[in-house]
Write a protein that holds these residues in place. Structure first.
Motif, short mmCIF file in Angstrom:
data_model
loop_
_atom_site.label_atom_id
_atom_site.label_comp_id
_atom_site.label_asym_id
_atom_site.label_seq_id
_atom_site.Cartn_x
_atom_site.Cartn_y
_atom_site.Cartn_z
N ILE A 1 0.82 -1.21 0.00
CA ILE A 1 0.00 0.00 0.00
C ILE A 1 0.86 1.27 0.00
O ILE A 1 0.58 2.21 -0.74
N VAL A 2 1.92 1.27 0.81
CA VAL A 2 2.72 2.49 0.98
C VAL A 2 3.79 2.62 -0.09
O VAL A 2 3.92 3.67 -0.74
N ASN A 3 4.57 1.57 -0.30
CA ASN A 3 5.75 1.68 -1.15
C ASN A 3 5.54 1.26 -2.60
O ASN A 3 6.20 1.77 -3.51
N GLU A 4 4.63 0.32 -2.82
CA GLU A 4 4.41 -0.17 -4.18
C GLU A 4 3.32 0.63 -4.91
O GLU A 4 3.49 1.00 -6.07
N LEU A 5 2.21 0.89 -4.22
CA LEU A 5 1.08 1.57 -4.86
C LEU A 5 0.97 3.03 -4.47
O LEU A 5 0.17 3.77 -5.04
N HIS A 6 1.74 3.46 -3.47
CA HIS A 6 1.85 4.88 -3.09
C HIS A 6 0.48 5.48 -2.71
O HIS A 6 0.04 6.49 -3.26
N CYS A 7 -0.14 4.85 -1.73
CA CYS A 7 -1.48 5.25 -1.31
C CYS A 7 -1.56 6.72 -0.92
O CYS A 7 -2.47 7.44 -1.37
N ALA A 8 -0.64 7.17 -0.08
CA ALA A 8 -0.73 8.54 0.44
C ALA A 8 -0.64 9.57 -0.68
O ALA A 8 -1.39 10.55 -0.72
N ARG A 9 0.26 9.35 -1.61
CA ARG A 9 0.41 10.26 -2.74
C ARG A 9 -0.87 10.31 -3.58
O ARG A 9 -1.33 11.38 -3.98
#
Length: 428
Positions: free
Chosen positions: A223-231
């Protein structure tokens, strides 16, 4: 909208004995009425009595089950997009009828009606997020297959949106990774490259994934590093916020006058709150998302109560996450926001229990940091800053004024009459 307009859909179209074109026009009229209804006006559609009456009419052949699906599906669609939470579908005969029909259609070896199975699964999940584990693999497989459709005509986009919205409605249930993860990753990645989904469909895809963080923290990296949820969430929030009329009066916020963008914005805030609470990885993108939510709150607080409260949910849930530093809550202005919101509330507003709980959690976290000997200098600096802000707002006097009724509003002490002011007020 007058109460007379809120009729059960079987009264609106009791027989469905129309020519094809007439039936299409009737459905369009019905869907238009549903879209204009607000949360309260949708409630009559979600009583047990309503579902039982519909079941009886289907049994008596007053209207065919297959044709009733379309109207039921759109009732569920509006319920889901407006995040009303209405549903008394769980123990109804109509739900059992859905379950039997899904199993029967899925087990056919010949003559399987794929369109009917899709409609059944969509409608079933949209009407009730608590569904049978026996049907979970069937519904996930059926709807994700449709959601992977990359056609971009209007009808295909709407169908993909309906499927992802339905799956995002199945919250609070653990789903095995093999049932959804590769498909959802493919859907999100393809959209990031080609922008092929509607805003609601994209938000729904993320919600399906992020809801599973509660059960499965191996998803953090994806979620955070592969798909970049926050961005992605920050960009979507800012784009939607640019379409909202922030100057309108509060009484215009609900019902038919609330824009589609405002509804999707609230859904993104709801998803972000869950993400901020449960994500165990933290990076600069997440800090920027958090700051973006602070900015949305500042423009929403005067005229958009629902949106501002969902921003506050993001702050509260982030505070539960020990990965989120107290310094971020200070630097972003969240402590100031929560102090202002707390002291301006009246005792009869039950929302205040959430504001008070925010400071219970802050105090509890600072005590834990002291006991564990963590970041002594940072802890003391944070404690000093919060103390100064509480003094500026007259927070201690406010808490004292609540002395007699505070046990009824707090979360940690709801079963106790003992109030320790150090649970809320920082003292040096």
């Amino acid at each position: 909208m007058e109460n007379a307009d809120i009729e059960p859909f079987y009264d609106m179209f009791p027989e469905f004995d129309f020519a094809e074109e007439e039936e299409r026009l009737m459905k369009e009229e019905m869907n238009g009425m549903l879209e204009k209804m607000d949360k309260e006006e949708l409630k009559p559609f979600f009583s047990k009595e309503e579902f039982d009456e519909n079941y009886e009419l289907i049994l008596k052949n007053k209207y065919p089950f297959e044709k009733a699906l379309d109207l039921l599906k759109h009732v569920g669609y509006e319920n889901a997009i407006k995040t009303t939470g209405h549903s008394i579908f769980t123990d109804t005969s109509l739900k059992k009828r859905f379950e039997r029909k899904i199993i029967f259609e899925n087990e056919k070896t010949e003559g399987k009606d794929e369109k009917l199975l899709i409609d059944l699964c969509e409608c079933y999940i949209l009407l009730d997020r608590w569904f049978s584990y026996e049907l979970l693999p069937i519904c996930m497989s059926c709807l994700l297959k449709v959601a992977l459709n990359r056609k971009e005509d209007k009808e295909s986009l709407k169908e993909v949106e309906m499927d992802l919205l339905a799956l995002s409605n199945a919250r609070y249930q653990e789903i095995e990774q093999e049932l959804y993860l590769n498909e959802i990753k493919a859907i999100i990645k393809y959209h990031q490259e080609h922008c092929n989904l509607t805003q609601l469909a994209y938000q729904s895809a993320w919600q399906i994934l992020i809801d599973q963080l509660f059960f499965d923290h191996s998803l953090d990296h994806v979620i955070v590093n592969e798909l970049h949820c926050a961005r992605e969430a920050k960009r979507e929030l800012e784009e939607l916020a640019g379409c909202v009329d922030w100057k309108r009066k509060e009484e215009e916020e609900i019902g038919e006058k609330e824009s589609r963008e405002a509804k999707i914005l609230k859904r993104w805030l709801q998803t972000s709150a869950f993400f901020l609470e449960h994500c165990r990885l933290w990076n600069e993108d997440i800090v920027e998302l958090f700051n973006s939510i602070v900015q949305i709150f500042q423009v929403a607080k005067d005229n958009h109560r629902d949106i501002s409260r969902k921003c506050i949910d993001c702050f509260r849930y982030a505070n539960y996450n020990r990965t989120v530093g107290i310094d971020l809550l200070l630097e972003s202005g969240v402590v100031d926001i929560m102090l202002e919101e707390t002291v301006k509330n009246k005792a009869e507003d039950m929302q205040i229990k959430y504001y008070l709980n925010f400071f219970e959690v802050v105090c509890k976290r600072l005590k834990e940091m002291e006991e564990e000997g963590m970041d002594e200098a940072k802890r003391k600096e944070g404690k000093r800053k919060i103390h100064e802000k509480e003094e500026e707002e007259g927070f201690e006097d406010f808490i004292i004024s609540f002395q007699e009724i505070l046990p009824h509003y707090t979360l940690y002490h709801r079963h106790s009459d003992r109030i320790d002011f150090s649970d809320y007020v920082i003292r040096l």
